[in-house]
Scaffold this motif. Structure first.
Motif, mmCIF file in Angstrom:
data_model
loop_
_atom_site.group_PDB
_atom_site.id
_atom_site.type_symbol
_atom_site.label_atom_id
_atom_site.label_comp_id
_atom_site.label_asym_id
_atom_site.label_seq_id
_atom_site.Cartn_x
_atom_site.Cartn_y
_atom_site.Cartn_z
ATOM 1 N N LYS A 29 -35.997 -15.771 76.425
ATOM 2 C CA LYS A 29 -37.198 -15.066 76.932
ATOM 3 C C LYS A 29 -37.866 -14.736 75.443
ATOM 4 C CE LYS A 29 -35.611 -12.386 80.835
ATOM 5 N NZ LYS A 29 -35.850 -11.296 81.664
ATOM 6 N N LEU A 30 -39.236 -15.205 75.781
ATOM 7 C CA LEU A 30 -40.068 -15.134 74.664
ATOM 8 C C LEU A 30 -41.286 -14.102 74.715
ATOM 9 C CD1 LEU A 30 -40.361 -18.999 73.860
ATOM 10 C CD2 LEU A 30 -38.629 -17.434 72.703
ATOM 11 N N ARG A 85 -40.345 -31.996 69.405
ATOM 12 C CA ARG A 85 -41.038 -31.282 70.165
ATOM 13 C C ARG A 85 -40.755 -31.053 71.325
ATOM 14 N NH1 ARG A 85 -47.220 -31.444 67.869
ATOM 15 N NH2 ARG A 85 -46.901 -30.934 65.696
ATOM 16 N N GLN A 86 -41.004 -29.799 72.136
ATOM 17 C CA GLN A 86 -40.559 -29.690 73.413
ATOM 18 C C GLN A 86 -41.567 -28.782 74.010
ATOM 19 O OE1 GLN A 86 -37.272 -29.888 74.876
ATOM 20 N NE2 GLN A 86 -35.911 -30.002 73.187
ATOM 21 N N TRP A 87 -42.253 -29.451 74.852
ATOM 22 C CA TRP A 87 -43.695 -29.063 75.468
ATOM 23 C C TRP A 87 -43.511 -28.145 76.822
ATOM 24 C CZ3 TRP A 87 -47.772 -29.445 72.330
ATOM 25 C CH2 TRP A 87 -47.559 -30.321 71.234
ATOM 26 N N VAL A 88 -44.323 -27.258 77.014
ATOM 27 C CA VAL A 88 -44.555 -26.508 78.366
ATOM 28 C C VAL A 88 -45.907 -26.921 78.407
ATOM 29 C CG1 VAL A 88 -42.849 -25.000 78.234
ATOM 30 C CG2 VAL A 88 -44.783 -24.187 77.434
ATOM 31 N N LYS A 136 -27.890 -28.692 68.700
ATOM 32 C CA LYS A 136 -29.355 -28.012 68.610
ATOM 33 C C LYS A 136 -30.182 -29.116 68.865
ATOM 34 C CE LYS A 136 -28.902 -24.435 65.573
ATOM 35 N NZ LYS A 136 -29.179 -23.495 64.121
ATOM 36 N N ASP A 137 -29.955 -30.437 68.286
ATOM 37 C CA ASP A 137 -30.724 -31.618 68.831
ATOM 38 C C ASP A 137 -30.544 -32.153 70.201
ATOM 39 O OD1 ASP A 137 -28.513 -32.642 68.090
ATOM 40 O OD2 ASP A 137 -29.149 -34.705 67.441
ATOM 41 N N LYS A 138 -29.457 -31.527 70.702
ATOM 42 C CA LYS A 138 -29.197 -32.071 72.459
ATOM 43 C C LYS A 138 -29.925 -31.003 73.456
ATOM 44 C CE LYS A 138 -25.144 -34.531 71.272
ATOM 45 N NZ LYS A 138 -25.859 -35.721 71.299
ATOM 46 N N LEU A 139 -30.673 -29.950 72.683
ATOM 47 C CA LEU A 139 -31.429 -29.071 73.663
ATOM 48 C C LEU A 139 -32.279 -29.972 74.435
ATOM 49 C CD1 LEU A 139 -31.776 -25.793 71.833
ATOM 50 C CD2 LEU A 139 -30.439 -26.002 73.915
ATOM 51 N N LEU A 140 -32.674 -29.710 75.745
ATOM 52 C CA LEU A 140 -33.632 -30.455 76.457
ATOM 53 C C LEU A 140 -34.356 -29.397 77.416
ATOM 54 C CD1 LEU A 140 -35.035 -32.979 77.655
ATOM 55 C CD2 LEU A 140 -33.076 -33.106 79.199
ATOM 56 N N ILE A 141 -35.573 -29.241 77.134
ATOM 57 C CA ILE A 141 -36.286 -28.401 77.990
ATOM 58 C C ILE A 141 -36.169 -28.607 79.573
ATOM 59 C CG2 ILE A 141 -38.528 -29.174 77.656
ATOM 60 C CD1 ILE A 141 -39.136 -26.056 77.465
ATOM 61 N N ASN A 142 -35.937 -27.770 80.415
ATOM 62 C CA ASN A 142 -35.759 -28.173 81.902
ATOM 63 C C ASN A 142 -36.919 -27.437 82.659
ATOM 64 O OD1 ASN A 142 -34.199 -28.906 84.023
ATOM 65 N ND2 ASN A 142 -33.350 -26.849 84.143
ATOM 66 N N ARG A 143 -37.271 -26.083 82.344
ATOM 67 C CA ARG A 143 -38.208 -25.624 83.040
ATOM 68 C C ARG A 143 -38.670 -24.156 82.295
ATOM 69 N NH1 ARG A 143 -36.015 -21.085 86.589
ATOM 70 N NH2 ARG A 143 -33.682 -21.268 85.984
ATOM 71 N N TYR A 144 -39.691 -23.814 82.919
ATOM 72 C CA TYR A 144 -40.399 -22.384 82.406
ATOM 73 C C TYR A 144 -40.958 -21.520 83.316
ATOM 74 C CZ TYR A 144 -45.255 -23.609 82.483
ATOM 75 O OH TYR A 144 -46.512 -23.978 82.864
ATOM 76 N N ARG A 145 -41.189 -20.243 83.196
ATOM 77 C CA ARG A 145 -41.487 -19.329 83.854
ATOM 78 C C ARG A 145 -42.409 -18.311 83.159
ATOM 79 N NH1 ARG A 145 -37.180 -17.253 86.027
ATOM 80 N NH2 ARG A 145 -37.320 -15.430 84.972
ATOM 81 N N ILE A 146 -43.443 -17.787 83.571
ATOM 82 C CA ILE A 146 -44.197 -16.984 83.095
ATOM 83 C C ILE A 146 -43.854 -15.500 83.794
ATOM 84 C CG2 ILE A 146 -46.382 -15.585 82.451
ATOM 85 C CD1 ILE A 146 -47.696 -18.638 82.262
ATOM 86 N N LYS A 148 -43.240 -10.976 84.023
ATOM 87 C CA LYS A 148 -44.194 -9.789 83.920
ATOM 88 C C LYS A 148 -44.788 -9.364 82.388
ATOM 89 C CE LYS A 148 -42.637 -7.404 88.030
ATOM 90 N NZ LYS A 148 -42.441 -6.110 88.575
ATOM 91 N N ASP A 149 -43.617 -9.601 81.302
ATOM 92 C CA ASP A 149 -43.953 -9.251 80.200
ATOM 93 C C ASP A 149 -43.288 -10.404 79.051
ATOM 94 O OD1 ASP A 149 -41.101 -9.174 80.261
ATOM 95 O OD2 ASP A 149 -41.078 -6.951 79.600
ATOM 96 N N SER A 150 -42.711 -11.637 79.633
ATOM 97 C CA SER A 150 -42.435 -12.583 78.585
ATOM 98 C C SER A 150 -42.613 -13.928 79.255
ATOM 99 C CB SER A 150 -40.781 -12.295 78.331
ATOM 100 O OG SER A 150 -40.105 -12.465 79.541
ATOM 101 N N LEU A 151 -42.444 -14.829 78.457
ATOM 102 C CA LEU A 151 -42.295 -16.424 78.690
ATOM 103 C C LEU A 151 -40.923 -16.803 78.889
ATOM 104 C CD1 LEU A 151 -43.592 -19.197 79.530
ATOM 105 C CD2 LEU A 151 -43.900 -19.590 76.857
ATOM 106 N N SER A 152 -40.480 -17.034 79.796
ATOM 107 C CA SER A 152 -38.791 -17.528 79.836
ATOM 108 C C SER A 152 -38.913 -19.096 80.026
ATOM 109 C CB SER A 152 -38.199 -17.205 81.087
ATOM 110 O OG SER A 152 -37.965 -15.776 81.023
ATOM 111 N N VAL A 153 -38.146 -19.633 78.801
ATOM 112 C CA VAL A 153 -38.133 -21.070 78.710
ATOM 113 C C VAL A 153 -36.606 -21.154 78.836
ATOM 114 C CG1 VAL A 153 -40.145 -21.626 77.694
ATOM 115 C CG2 VAL A 153 -38.152 -20.980 75.978
ATOM 116 N N PHE A 154 -36.367 -22.398 79.726
ATOM 117 C CA PHE A 154 -34.877 -22.778 80.136
ATOM 118 C C PHE A 154 -34.634 -23.929 79.437
ATOM 119 C CE2 PHE A 154 -36.487 -19.835 83.081
ATOM 120 C CZ PHE A 154 -35.669 -18.964 83.258
ATOM 121 N N PHE A 155 -33.234 -24.407 78.931
ATOM 122 C CA PHE A 155 -33.053 -25.405 78.126
ATOM 123 C C PHE A 155 -31.462 -25.900 78.779
ATOM 124 C CE2 PHE A 155 -35.888 -23.721 75.267
ATOM 125 C CZ PHE A 155 -36.482 -25.162 74.652
ATOM 126 N N LYS A 156 -31.400 -27.166 79.103
ATOM 127 C CA LYS A 156 -29.974 -27.742 79.214
ATOM 128 C C LYS A 156 -29.601 -28.538 78.027
ATOM 129 C CE LYS A 156 -29.893 -27.784 84.326
ATOM 130 N NZ LYS A 156 -29.359 -28.283 85.327
#
Length: 159
Positions: A29-30, A85-88, A136-146, A148-156
Motif C-alpha cells: 500500500k503506497l 522495472r515494473q510498470w503500472v 527480490k528479482d523474482k517479484l512480478l507485478i500482477n495488478r494494481y488498484r487505486i 481511497k488513500d493509497s495505491l495498492s500494487v500486488f506482486f506474485k
C-alpha cells in the motif's frame, strides 16, 4: 509506513519451500508520501479513486501548479526483465502538465496511458527489505488498484 502483507502472510518457511509461493500475493500500500519519496520533483494526491500528479513550477515570482489526473482504466501492468522495472499504466483523464511528468525518469507514455515504474517506491518499503535477496528479482507485478488513500500494487513470485 503503510505497507502490509495480505492476511494469509508469508513466512521464511514459505520462501525456503519456494513451491508454497506460487499462489502467494504481496500487497504494497503506497501512500502519496511514499510515492513522493521516490519521485520527489512531483507531488501526489489520491482521492475519489484517482491518482493526481501535481507539477509545480516557478513562473517569475509565482508558483504555478498543474495537475495530471489518472484513473485505473484497464489496470495494465508490465515487467521489463532486463531493467527490473515494473510498470503500472493509468488512463489519462487530464493532460495539463503531462509533458513535465514525462521528463521525470520512471514515467513513460504508451498510447493513451501513462506508465509509472513502481519499483523505486517499492524498494523504499519495510516489506521489500524483509524479502530475502534471492527472491527480490523474482517479484512480478500482477495488478494494481487505486484506493481511497493509497495505491495498492500486488506482486506474485515468478518461477
Amino acid at each position: 509506513m503503510g505497507i502490509y502483507f495480505i492476511p494469509m502472510g508469508i513466512f521464511i518457511e514459505d520462501l525456503l519451500n519456494f513451491g508454497n509461493l506460487i499462489d502467494a500475493e504481496l500487497e504494497f500500500k503506497l501512500r502519496p508520501s511514499d510515492i513522493k519519496r521516490a519521485y520527489n520533483s512531483l507531488d501526489f494526491e489520491i482521492k475519489d479513486s484517482l491518482l493526481i500528479i501535481i507539477v509545480r513550477k516557478k513562473v517569475l515570482f509565482l508558483n504555478k501548479s498543474t495537475e495530471v489526473r489518472l484513473s485505473e482504466g484497464d489496470a495494465t501492468t508490465k515487467k521489463e526483465r532486463e531493467s527490473q522495472r515494473q510498470w503500472v499504466f493509468f488512463k489519462i483523464l487530464s493532460r495539463n502538465g503531462l509533458q513535465e511528468v514525462l521528463k521525470t525518469p520512471g514515467f513513460t507514455l504508451e498510447g493513451e496511458k501513462l506508465g509509472m515504474d513502481v519499483m523505486p517506491i517499492v524498494i523504499l518499503t519495510e516489506t521489500y527489505e524483509k524479502i530475502p535477496k534471492q527472491f527480490k528479482d523474482k517479484l512480478l507485478i500482477n495488478r494494481y488498484r487505486i484506493g481511497k488513500d493509497s495505491l495498492s500494487v500486488f506482486f506474485k513470485f515468478e518461477k
